[in-house]
Scaffold this motif. Structure first.
Motif: not given
Length: 422
Positions: A255-257, A330-331, A346-347, A411-413
Motif C-alpha cells: 500500500k501507498g498513500s 521477508y518481513l 504492507l499487510t 500487519d505493519f500499518a
C-alpha cells in the motif's frame, strides 16, 4: 516488440489453425495483445543479418562489457534460426507471442518473481522451432507444450554448446554444473546460446517450477483437444481457475498513500517477494507454496494497493503450522528498508477460498475501487475452514487443506512499528 507480418496481402497466421470453428492462433493472440503491422521481406531480413554482432565484437572487452552486449547477441541468434525466410520468422514470432500471452494469463510471466521472463520463453520456443523449421505456428505451439510438459528438469535447455571463448576473447566463466556447485543447484536451467553461456532462469525456485510444470501438463492436454476438435484455440488463453483450485491463500497487500510513495515501495517489495515464496515452501512443516505471478491493483480509501496471492497447501501430517518463522526473513527485509517512510504499508492475510476478493475472478482487472466486502479482518487465531482434499484438475499433489491450521494476520500499518505475527 510484437509484430505480425504482411506477405502478399495476407496477415501472419491466416493459414494457421484452419478454417474450422476452432479459429486460428493469430485471431486469438491478435485479440489479446497489441499488434504492430510491419512487414519484412527477404532483402530486409538480410540487412538485419548483415548487422549481426559476431564474436569479433567481444575482442578486447572486459567481462562486464561482454555481458552487456549479450542481450543483443542472444536476440540476434534467435532471429538467425529462421535464416532469410520471412515466413519462418513469422511463424516463430507468432508462436512466441502466443506462448507469452498464455504465460501472462496463467500467472507464469515474471522473472523478478522467480518465474520466466521474455528471454526464457524465447529460448524455449526457439528450441522447438529449430527442430521444426517448416512447421506452421499452430504445430509449433502444439509441439512446444508437448515437449516441455515431458521435459526432465533440471536437464538444461541448450541452443548451442559453445563453452570455449572465440579466438582473441578473454576466458570467462560459463554455466557449468560439473565445476560450479551453484550451477548444479539450478532447478530449471535455460542456457543462453552466446558465449559466455549463462543460465537465464537461475531465479526459478521449487514453488515456481511446480506451477510451471502443472501448467505445461494442462496446456499439453488442452492442445490435444484443440487438434481433435474438442476445444477451440481461445481455451488456451482463458483463465486457468487458479483461485478455484486451492483452499487457502496468503494475500500480500502493498500500500501507498499516494502514487509517489506507492511506486518505489511497490518496486522494492516486489523485488523481494522471492524471499517470501521461498520461506513459505517448507517441507519440514508440511507447507507447499503456489505463487501466482500477477498483481491486482486497486484503490482502498484513497490508498494505492497492489495485491499478490500465494496459494498454500498442507501435508496430511501438518496439524499445526506457525507462519512467523516462514515469513520472518521477508518481513525483516521490508522493515529494514532505509527509504521507507510514513504512508508505505504492507499487510499479509490468510484468506480462505470462499472469502477471496471478487476482483481475482475478473478476466481483466484495471484499477478499480475495492468493494468493502472484499476487505477482511483475519486476526482470529484459528480459521474455521472446512477439511477438504485439495486437488487441481491437472495432478494430485498429495496435499490437502487442514481444518486445524493455526493462522494470523500480519500487519505493519505504521512504518515505525516493526512487522510481526501476533
Amino acid at each position: 516488440r510484437d509484430h505480425s507480418f504482411k506477405k502478399s496481402g495476407r496477415r501472419a497466421g491466416d493459414d494457421v489453425g484452419g478454417d474450422d470453428d476452432r479459429g486460428s492462433v493469430n485471431d486469438v493472440v491478435g485479440d489479446s495483445t497489441a499488434t504492430i503491422n510491419k512487414g519484412y521481406d527477404g532483402e530486409e531480413l538480410q540487412e538485419i543479418m548483415d548487422m549481426e554482432l559476431d564474436d569479433t565484437v567481444l575482442v578486447g572487452l572486459d567481462e562486464t562489457s561482454v555481458r552487456s552486449v549479450n542481450g543483443v547477441r542472444v536476440a540476434q541468434f534467435l532471429i538467425s534460426t529462421a535464416g532469410t525466410s520471412a515466413e519462418r520468422l513469422q511463424n516463430f514470432r507468432l508462436t512466441l507471442r502466443a506462448v507469452k500471452e498464455w504465460a501472462r494469463v496463467h500467472g507464469l510471466y515474471s522473472n523478478v518473481l522467480g518465474f520466466l521472463g521474455g528471454v526464457n520463453w524465447a529460448i524455449l520456443v526457439c528450441w522447438v522451432f529449430k527442430r521444426n523449421l517448416n512447421a506452421p505456428a499452430s504445430k509449433l505451439l502444439h509441439l512446444f507444450f508437448r515437449t516441455f510438459a515431458n521435459w526432465k528438469w533440471p536437464s538444461p535447455v541448450r541452443l548451442s554448446n559453445q563453452q570455449r571463448p572465440p579466438d582473441g576473447v578473454n576466458h570467462l566463466s560459463t554455466w557449468n554444473p560439473r565445476e560450479n556447485f551453484r550451477d548444479a543447484k539450478h532447478l530449471m536451467p535455460i542456457i543462453t546460446p552466446c558465449y559466455p553461456s549463462m543460465n537465464s532462469s537461475y531465479n526459478v525456485g521449487e514453488p515456481q517450477l511446480r506451477r510451471i510444470r502443472d501448467e505445461f501438463w494442462y496446456a499439453s492436454k488442452l492442445m490435444d483437444k484443440v487438434y481433435s476438435g474438442k476445444e477451440k484455440w481461445n481455451a488456451l488463453f482463458e483463465s486457468n481457475g487458479f483461485f478455484d483450485q486451492h483452499q487457502n491463500y496468503l494475500q500480500v497487500k502493498i500500500k501507498g498513500s499516494n502514487e509517489g510513495l506507492f511506486l518505489p515501495w511497490f518496486g522494492f517489495c516486489e523485488s523481494r517477494l522471492r524471499i517470501l515464496i521461498a520461506g513459505l515452501e517448507s517441507p519440514a512443516t508440511g507447507v507447499q507454496a503456489y505463487p501466482y505471478a500477477k498483481f491486482f491493483h486497486t484503490r482502498e480509501d484513497g490508498d494505492y494497493v497492489a495485491s499478490f496471492f500465494i496459494a498454500l497447501r498442507f501435508s496430511n501430517d501438518a496439524r499445526q503450522v506457525k507462519f512467523e518463522p516462514l515469513v520472518s526473513e521477508y518481513l525483516h527485509t521490508v522493515n529494514s528498508w532505509n527509504d521507507r517512510v510514513s504512508g508505505m504499508d504492507l499487510t499479509m492475510n490468510l484468506v480462505q477460498q470462499n472469502r477471496l476478493p471478487s476482483f481475482v475472478f475478473s478476466a481483466s482487472m484495471p484499477n478499480v475501487e475495492a468493494n468493502k466486502n472484499d476487505v477482511y479482518n483475519t486476526n482470529d487465531a484459528t480459521l474455521n475452514q472446512r477439511d477438504a482434499d485439495i486437488m487441481t484438475n491437472k495432478a494430485n499433489l498429495g496435499c490437502r487443506a487442514r481444518s486445524d491450521v493455526q493462522s494470523s494476520s500480519t500487519d505493519f500499518a505504521s512504518p515505525l512499528k516493526k512487522a510481526k505475527l501476533t
